[in-house]
Design a protein around this motif. Sequence first.
Motif, mmCIF file in Angstrom:
data_model
loop_
_atom_site.group_PDB
_atom_site.id
_atom_site.type_symbol
_atom_site.label_atom_id
_atom_site.label_comp_id
_atom_site.label_asym_id
_atom_site.label_seq_id
_atom_site.Cartn_x
_atom_site.Cartn_y
_atom_site.Cartn_z
ATOM 1 N N LYS A 95 0.797 -1.139 -0.113
ATOM 2 C CA LYS A 95 -0.027 0.062 0.108
ATOM 3 C C LYS A 95 0.793 1.182 -0.106
ATOM 4 C CE LYS A 95 -3.527 -2.313 2.915
ATOM 5 N NZ LYS A 95 -4.422 -2.275 3.913
ATOM 6 N N GLY A 96 2.246 1.149 0.134
ATOM 7 C CA GLY A 96 3.393 2.097 0.153
ATOM 8 C C GLY A 96 3.090 2.828 1.457
ATOM 9 N N GLU A 97 2.545 2.187 2.511
ATOM 10 C CA GLU A 97 2.705 2.581 4.017
ATOM 11 C C GLU A 97 4.103 2.267 4.618
ATOM 12 O OE1 GLU A 97 -1.645 1.731 5.683
ATOM 13 O OE2 GLU A 97 -0.235 0.118 5.287
ATOM 14 N N ASN A 98 4.553 2.966 5.450
ATOM 15 C CA ASN A 98 6.116 3.282 6.226
ATOM 16 C C ASN A 98 5.814 2.115 7.222
ATOM 17 O OD1 ASN A 98 7.188 5.463 4.818
ATOM 18 N ND2 ASN A 98 5.702 6.460 6.201
ATOM 19 N N VAL A 99 6.563 1.048 7.090
ATOM 20 C CA VAL A 99 6.620 -0.080 8.171
ATOM 21 C C VAL A 99 7.934 -0.247 8.795
ATOM 22 C CG1 VAL A 99 6.139 -2.498 8.508
ATOM 23 C CG2 VAL A 99 5.022 -1.196 6.689
ATOM 24 N N LEU A 100 8.010 -0.418 10.144
ATOM 25 C CA LEU A 100 9.341 -0.552 11.042
ATOM 26 C C LEU A 100 9.518 -2.238 10.713
ATOM 27 C CD1 LEU A 100 8.308 1.107 14.277
ATOM 28 C CD2 LEU A 100 8.976 1.988 12.221
ATOM 29 N N GLY A 101 10.932 -2.004 10.331
ATOM 30 C CA GLY A 101 11.487 -3.566 10.054
ATOM 31 C C GLY A 101 12.590 -3.693 10.969
ATOM 32 N N GLU A 102 12.807 -5.209 11.189
ATOM 33 C CA GLU A 102 14.164 -5.497 11.995
ATOM 34 C C GLU A 102 14.582 -6.989 11.520
ATOM 35 O OE1 GLU A 102 12.779 -6.325 16.028
ATOM 36 O OE2 GLU A 102 11.405 -7.845 15.360
ATOM 37 N N LEU A 103 15.994 -7.015 11.664
ATOM 38 C CA LEU A 103 16.375 -8.150 11.292
ATOM 39 C C LEU A 103 18.004 -8.475 12.211
ATOM 40 C CD1 LEU A 103 18.797 -8.004 9.123
ATOM 41 C CD2 LEU A 103 17.080 -7.684 7.502
ATOM 42 N N VAL A 104 18.405 -9.664 12.127
ATOM 43 C CA VAL A 104 19.663 -9.920 12.774
ATOM 44 C C VAL A 104 20.479 -10.501 11.608
ATOM 45 C CG1 VAL A 104 20.811 -11.319 14.272
ATOM 46 C CG2 VAL A 104 19.022 -10.277 15.143
ATOM 47 N N CYS A 105 21.536 -9.943 11.471
ATOM 48 C CA CYS A 105 22.550 -10.304 10.258
ATOM 49 C C CYS A 105 24.128 -10.481 11.079
ATOM 50 C CB CYS A 105 22.519 -9.324 9.218
ATOM 51 S SG CYS A 105 23.234 -7.891 9.532
ATOM 52 N N ASN A 106 24.937 -10.965 10.358
ATOM 53 C CA ASN A 106 26.349 -10.753 10.600
ATOM 54 C C ASN A 106 26.887 -9.445 10.419
ATOM 55 O OD1 ASN A 106 29.453 -11.181 9.882
ATOM 56 N ND2 ASN A 106 28.734 -13.374 10.410
ATOM 57 N N LYS A 107 27.820 -9.157 11.025
ATOM 58 C CA LYS A 107 28.439 -7.870 11.221
ATOM 59 C C LYS A 107 28.996 -7.370 9.838
ATOM 60 C CE LYS A 107 32.723 -9.006 13.537
ATOM 61 N NZ LYS A 107 33.522 -8.987 14.635
ATOM 62 N N GLU A 108 29.446 -8.291 9.156
ATOM 63 C CA GLU A 108 30.008 -8.271 7.757
ATOM 64 C C GLU A 108 29.164 -7.712 6.753
ATOM 65 O OE1 GLU A 108 32.396 -11.651 6.813
ATOM 66 O OE2 GLU A 108 33.581 -11.444 8.785
ATOM 67 N N ILE A 109 28.044 -7.945 6.795
ATOM 68 C CA ILE A 109 26.912 -7.429 5.811
ATOM 69 C C ILE A 109 25.939 -6.454 6.369
ATOM 70 C CG2 ILE A 109 27.126 -9.709 4.631
ATOM 71 C CD1 ILE A 109 24.154 -10.260 5.497
ATOM 72 N N ALA A 110 26.297 -5.843 7.620
ATOM 73 C CA ALA A 110 25.105 -5.001 8.286
ATOM 74 C C ALA A 110 25.217 -3.702 7.459
ATOM 75 C CB ALA A 110 25.523 -4.848 9.762
ATOM 76 N N ALA A 111 26.369 -3.033 7.149
ATOM 77 C CA ALA A 111 26.510 -2.059 6.403
ATOM 78 C C ALA A 111 25.851 -2.011 4.959
ATOM 79 C CB ALA A 111 27.738 -1.420 6.150
ATOM 80 N N ASP A 112 25.949 -3.276 3.991
ATOM 81 C CA ASP A 112 25.231 -3.661 2.971
ATOM 82 C C ASP A 112 23.881 -3.514 2.965
ATOM 83 O OD1 ASP A 112 27.924 -4.130 1.456
ATOM 84 O OD2 ASP A 112 27.879 -6.106 2.524
ATOM 85 N N LEU A 113 23.391 -4.175 4.019
ATOM 86 C CA LEU A 113 21.983 -4.332 4.319
ATOM 87 C C LEU A 113 21.174 -2.782 4.611
ATOM 88 C CD1 LEU A 113 21.438 -7.721 6.158
ATOM 89 C CD2 LEU A 113 21.432 -7.041 3.654
ATOM 90 N N LEU A 114 22.015 -1.996 5.319
ATOM 91 C CA LEU A 114 21.492 -0.629 5.500
ATOM 92 C C LEU A 114 21.542 0.198 4.251
ATOM 93 C CD1 LEU A 114 23.205 0.436 8.910
ATOM 94 C CD2 LEU A 114 21.095 -0.278 8.535
ATOM 95 N N ASP A 115 22.705 0.139 3.544
ATOM 96 C CA ASP A 115 22.570 0.718 2.254
ATOM 97 C C ASP A 115 21.288 0.191 1.321
ATOM 98 O OD1 ASP A 115 24.500 2.310 3.058
ATOM 99 O OD2 ASP A 115 26.077 0.996 1.770
ATOM 100 N N ILE A 116 21.119 -1.102 1.284
ATOM 101 C CA ILE A 116 20.292 -1.708 0.211
ATOM 102 C C ILE A 116 18.735 -1.273 0.699
ATOM 103 C CG2 ILE A 116 19.304 -3.980 -0.691
ATOM 104 C CD1 ILE A 116 22.190 -4.980 -0.202
ATOM 105 N N PHE A 117 18.553 -1.406 1.904
ATOM 106 C CA PHE A 117 17.103 -1.167 2.239
ATOM 107 C C PHE A 117 16.862 0.350 2.367
ATOM 108 C CE2 PHE A 117 17.318 -5.567 4.257
ATOM 109 C CZ PHE A 117 16.432 -5.972 3.526
ATOM 110 N N ARG A 118 17.857 1.074 2.418
ATOM 111 C CA ARG A 118 17.285 2.599 2.311
ATOM 112 C C ARG A 118 17.283 2.657 1.002
ATOM 113 N NH1 ARG A 118 18.486 7.457 4.600
ATOM 114 N NH2 ARG A 118 17.398 8.988 3.580
ATOM 115 N N GLU A 119 17.987 2.346 0.051
ATOM 116 C CA GLU A 119 17.442 2.678 -1.350
ATOM 117 C C GLU A 119 16.181 1.978 -1.896
ATOM 118 O OE1 GLU A 119 20.538 2.764 -4.814
ATOM 119 O OE2 GLU A 119 22.139 2.139 -3.468
#
Length: 243
Positions: A95-119
Amino acid sequence: MFLSIMISIAASFVSCTTEDNNSSKETSCPELAAWKAGATVSDDEIADFGLERCFVSEHISDSVFQVMKGKSYKDNCTVPRSDLRYVKVLHRNQKGENVLGELVCNKEIAADLLDIFRELYDARYPIERMVLIDNYNAEDDPSMIDNNTSCFNFRFIAGTTKLSNHSMGKAIDINPLYNPYVKQRADGTYYVSPEEGRPYADRSKQFDYKIDHNDLCFKLFKKHGFTWGGDWTSLKDYQHFEK
């Protein structure tokens, strides 16, 4: 006297910078303040809270670890807690609504996921749900049926004694109901997981949440050095990206 004046000025400066610090900013939105994953929030609430505070990676707190312990973080888990990160992001639903998301990942890919999900968020890319798989007792099927995007889960590959890359927190499944795991059996029939995703195993069809080579999600994960399960030859895991 001069020293007293300088100390007073310095104290005032520290006080000002502390008050202006984004981390001390309050919000009137209880879902944002507590980061209640799965909750929808308004643009105004996000603006009040601060958009940058909605895309962060943190060490695993005691409260988060209590949720994970005995579920995704099993008693025989060999991954140090210090190697994992709790990631908070915003995502959009269909619907285009803003949703709060969470996940647990390895520290080696945390920065990647932040960049990807922001885009993905900025592009209004739809992700239906993103809560810890511990909400499903760390069981894949109910999480996938709920179309829940998840990452870390210490487990073995189905039917084997080999650890999945999810066990390291280096694999993520995106919109899994609509992007199922598909493997052809020797008799020509197909195993589909989750079974409820069988209508979406035919990738010639068009439907919501579909990941393919033209999809923004695919392009961003590839840009960050991930491989896609949809490119595998012995089977297809259309939801799966790993690094």
